[in-house]
Motif scaffolding. Structure first.
Motif, mmCIF file in Angstrom:
data_model
loop_
_atom_site.group_PDB
_atom_site.id
_atom_site.type_symbol
_atom_site.label_atom_id
_atom_site.label_comp_id
_atom_site.label_asym_id
_atom_site.label_seq_id
_atom_site.Cartn_x
_atom_site.Cartn_y
_atom_site.Cartn_z
ATOM 1 N N GLU A 54 -31.276 -77.813 20.888
ATOM 2 C CA GLU A 54 -30.094 -78.573 21.297
ATOM 3 C C GLU A 54 -28.868 -78.183 20.466
ATOM 4 O OE1 GLU A 54 -29.476 -80.794 23.853
ATOM 5 O OE2 GLU A 54 -31.371 -79.918 24.541
ATOM 6 N N ARG A 55 -29.078 -77.960 19.172
ATOM 7 C CA ARG A 55 -27.975 -77.537 18.313
ATOM 8 C C ARG A 55 -27.517 -76.131 18.686
ATOM 9 N NH1 ARG A 55 -24.428 -79.410 15.882
ATOM 10 N NH2 ARG A 55 -24.548 -78.240 13.921
ATOM 11 N N ALA A 56 -28.480 -75.250 18.955
ATOM 12 C CA ALA A 56 -28.125 -73.887 19.369
ATOM 13 C C ALA A 56 -27.326 -73.924 20.666
ATOM 14 C CB ALA A 56 -29.391 -73.050 19.540
ATOM 15 N N LYS A 57 -27.724 -74.792 21.581
ATOM 16 C CA LYS A 57 -27.012 -74.919 22.859
ATOM 17 C C LYS A 57 -25.568 -75.370 22.639
ATOM 18 C CE LYS A 57 -27.914 -78.411 25.601
ATOM 19 N NZ LYS A 57 -28.637 -79.277 26.563
ATOM 20 N N GLU A 58 -25.374 -76.369 21.788
ATOM 21 C CA GLU A 58 -24.021 -76.867 21.518
ATOM 22 C C GLU A 58 -23.131 -75.757 20.952
ATOM 23 O OE1 GLU A 58 -24.359 -80.162 18.887
ATOM 24 O OE2 GLU A 58 -25.568 -81.366 20.274
ATOM 25 N N LYS A 59 -23.670 -75.014 19.997
ATOM 26 C CA LYS A 59 -22.874 -73.972 19.341
ATOM 27 C C LYS A 59 -22.539 -72.824 20.297
ATOM 28 C CE LYS A 59 -24.830 -75.032 14.788
ATOM 29 N NZ LYS A 59 -25.732 -74.599 13.703
ATOM 30 N N LEU A 60 -23.510 -72.446 21.117
ATOM 31 C CA LEU A 60 -23.262 -71.337 22.037
ATOM 32 C C LEU A 60 -22.353 -71.761 23.190
ATOM 33 C CD1 LEU A 60 -26.780 -69.646 22.124
ATOM 34 C CD2 LEU A 60 -24.749 -68.959 20.835
ATOM 35 N N LEU A 61 -22.450 -73.010 23.618
ATOM 36 C CA LEU A 61 -21.555 -73.496 24.664
ATOM 37 C C LEU A 61 -20.109 -73.498 24.155
ATOM 38 C CD1 LEU A 61 -20.972 -74.687 27.420
ATOM 39 C CD2 LEU A 61 -21.599 -76.952 26.520
ATOM 40 N N LYS A 62 -19.907 -73.930 22.920
ATOM 41 C CA LYS A 62 -18.569 -73.901 22.321
ATOM 42 C C LYS A 62 -18.039 -72.467 22.276
ATOM 43 C CE LYS A 62 -16.015 -75.621 18.286
ATOM 44 N NZ LYS A 62 -15.585 -74.518 17.455
ATOM 45 N N ALA A 63 -18.919 -71.539 21.905
ATOM 46 C CA ALA A 63 -18.515 -70.129 21.850
ATOM 47 C C ALA A 63 -18.173 -69.601 23.241
ATOM 48 C CB ALA A 63 -19.636 -69.295 21.230
ATOM 49 N N PHE A 64 -18.902 -70.049 24.254
ATOM 50 C CA PHE A 64 -18.614 -69.629 25.636
ATOM 51 C C PHE A 64 -17.223 -70.111 26.058
ATOM 52 C CE2 PHE A 64 -18.589 -70.320 30.222
ATOM 53 C CZ PHE A 64 -19.053 -69.110 30.697
ATOM 54 N N HIS A 65 -16.936 -71.375 25.791
ATOM 55 C CA HIS A 65 -15.614 -71.914 26.126
ATOM 56 C C HIS A 65 -14.506 -71.138 25.419
ATOM 57 C CE1 HIS A 65 -17.076 -75.147 28.518
ATOM 58 N NE2 HIS A 65 -17.598 -75.856 27.531
ATOM 59 N N GLU A 66 -14.706 -70.868 24.144
ATOM 60 C CA GLU A 66 -13.686 -70.156 23.374
ATOM 61 C C GLU A 66 -13.494 -68.729 23.889
ATOM 62 O OE1 GLU A 66 -15.277 -70.510 19.481
ATOM 63 O OE2 GLU A 66 -14.372 -72.482 19.092
ATOM 64 N N ALA A 67 -14.590 -68.066 24.226
ATOM 65 C CA ALA A 67 -14.510 -66.674 24.672
ATOM 66 C C ALA A 67 -13.831 -66.549 26.029
ATOM 67 C CB ALA A 67 -15.908 -66.063 24.724
ATOM 68 N N THR A 68 -14.114 -67.489 26.932
ATOM 69 C CA THR A 68 -13.588 -67.390 28.298
ATOM 70 C C THR A 68 -12.238 -68.088 28.459
ATOM 71 O OG1 THR A 68 -14.764 -69.401 28.973
ATOM 72 C CG2 THR A 68 -15.910 -67.287 29.266
ATOM 73 N N GLY A 69 -11.924 -69.021 27.563
ATOM 74 C CA GLY A 69 -10.708 -69.803 27.724
ATOM 75 C C GLY A 69 -10.836 -70.861 28.800
ATOM 76 N N SER A 70 -12.040 -71.038 29.342
ATOM 77 C CA SER A 70 -12.297 -72.061 30.353
ATOM 78 C C SER A 70 -13.020 -73.228 29.695
ATOM 79 C CB SER A 70 -13.158 -71.503 31.487
ATOM 80 O OG SER A 70 -13.592 -72.556 32.342
ATOM 81 N N TRP A 71 -12.516 -74.461 29.934
ATOM 82 C CA TRP A 71 -13.123 -75.638 29.311
ATOM 83 C C TRP A 71 -13.786 -76.544 30.332
ATOM 84 C CZ3 TRP A 71 -13.754 -75.799 24.164
ATOM 85 C CH2 TRP A 71 -13.035 -74.836 23.423
ATOM 86 N N ILE A 72 -14.076 -75.991 31.519
ATOM 87 C CA ILE A 72 -14.844 -76.745 32.519
ATOM 88 C C ILE A 72 -16.248 -76.996 31.963
ATOM 89 C CG2 ILE A 72 -15.838 -76.694 34.836
ATOM 90 C CD1 ILE A 72 -13.473 -74.963 35.686
#
Length: 330
Positions: A249-267
């Motif tokens: 669950e912690r890994a998911k939170e961190k990688l999801l944050k990284a996905f948002h930052e990388a794409t610039g999409s916050w959906i």
């Protein structure tokens, strides 16, 4: 000969098919519930996620010929989507490179096709191989049985599994075990995301710089994949090593944050799941094509052999290594 193949990824299925065509009786043992190994597709209510190998390319004439045959059969197709390099939401074209191919309707479909006509024992993990006169017995553990059972005897045993999993099975061939240990495999955390609406990103895949992530891809940009907005994000080897034992669950939170930052999409996603590949890619591919002891009749193949290519860990490596081992067995 009666031959046991351990592992039903691309390498194991390829060597099994080749040896069966050469007249041998082959039994394949696979610890998972399905075939394809790291060419896996995770099925969900939203559709499939190719959460292992993302695509494959070909540099050798032999593998190009095989891909041509697979294309004619409708098993694979070219993936011509725009790929870019991402840096904190800013992207630039990754440029042209070799044609990229994907299996349809998901990466695991190729393994399913290759498994047709083979005796594949799924859900059975080989935990040891033991000499029996001049043959071999396998110690096999199944989820449905509390104790390991013996299988065999076999005239030959071939291992088509990651190096770190092969090494413990090679106790009776210490030189092979030592070589497998040298081809240490790197882990990879993978994040699967499903969204309620399109992210409207102008690319289908991207290599990510200066991030916990190294790669993202819109799974639904691949030909003949079910429609929707599904993304796969794979962490960098360095981050995956550092967080190997991270709570999922912690890994998911961190990688999801990284996905948002990388794409610039916050959906926000409506589906988010992680998968940890402990043995994703070889750090130091062995310079040979495969390992084969003609006296003991034990062999090893996989994508962690260089087979004359630059680097390792590719589907082409797995295929060529399997062919080399089948040729050595004869």
């Amino acid at each position: 000969m009666q031959i046991a193949v351990v592992g039903a990824g691309l390498s194991g299925l390829t060597v099994a098919r080749q040896l069966q065509s050469q007249g041998h009786h082959v039994t394949v043992y696979e610890k998972s519930a399905g075939v394809s190994g790291r060419m896996s597709t995770r099925q969900t209510e939203l559709g499939g996620f190719d959460h292992g190998a993302q695509y494959f390319t070909a540099t050798s004439d032999r593998f190009k010929k095989e891909i041509s045959d697979w294309k004619k059969l409708g098993w694979v197709t070219a993936w011509d989507e725009k790929l870019v390099s991402l840096d904190h939401g800013q992207f630039k074209s990754a440029g042209k490179s070799a044609t990229r191919y994907v299996a349809t309707p998901g990466m695991n479909a190729l393994g399913k096709q290759l498994a047709h006509g083979l005796d594949v024992r799924k859900g059975q993990q080989v935990v040891a191989i033991e000499g029996y006169n001049e043959q071999w017995l396998l110690k096999v553990q199944a989820d449905t049985v509390g104790i390991a059972a013996s299988a065999g005897p076999f005239d030959a045993v071939l291992l088509a599994i990651p190096a770190d999993q092969a090494a413990p099975l090679l106790g009776e061939l210490p030189k092979f075990a030592d070589q497998a240990t040298k081809a240490k495999m790197l882990p990879c955390w993978t994040l699967m995301l499903g969204f309620p609406t399109s992210l409207d990103l102008p690319y289908g895949g991207a290599w990510v710089n200066q991030s916990r992530l190294s790669w993202i891809a819109r799974d639904t940009s691949k030909p003949l994949h079910r429609a929707g907005e599904r993304w796969v994000a794979q962490a960098s080897p360095a981050w995956s090593i550092e967080h190997l034992e991270e709570d999922p669950e912690r890994a998911k939170e961190k990688l999801l944050k990284a996905f948002h930052e990388a794409t610039g999409s916050w959906i926000q996603p409506i589906h988010a799941v992680v998968h940890r590949w402990r043995f994703a890619q070889s750090e130091h591919p062995l310079p040979s094509d495969c390992l084969w002891d003609a006296n003991r009749k034990v062999g090893v193949c996989g994508d962690w052999f260089a087979v004359g290519l630059e680097g390792g860990g590719r589907i082409e490596n797995a295929f060529l290594s399997a062919l080399a081992l089948a040729k050595s067995v004869g």
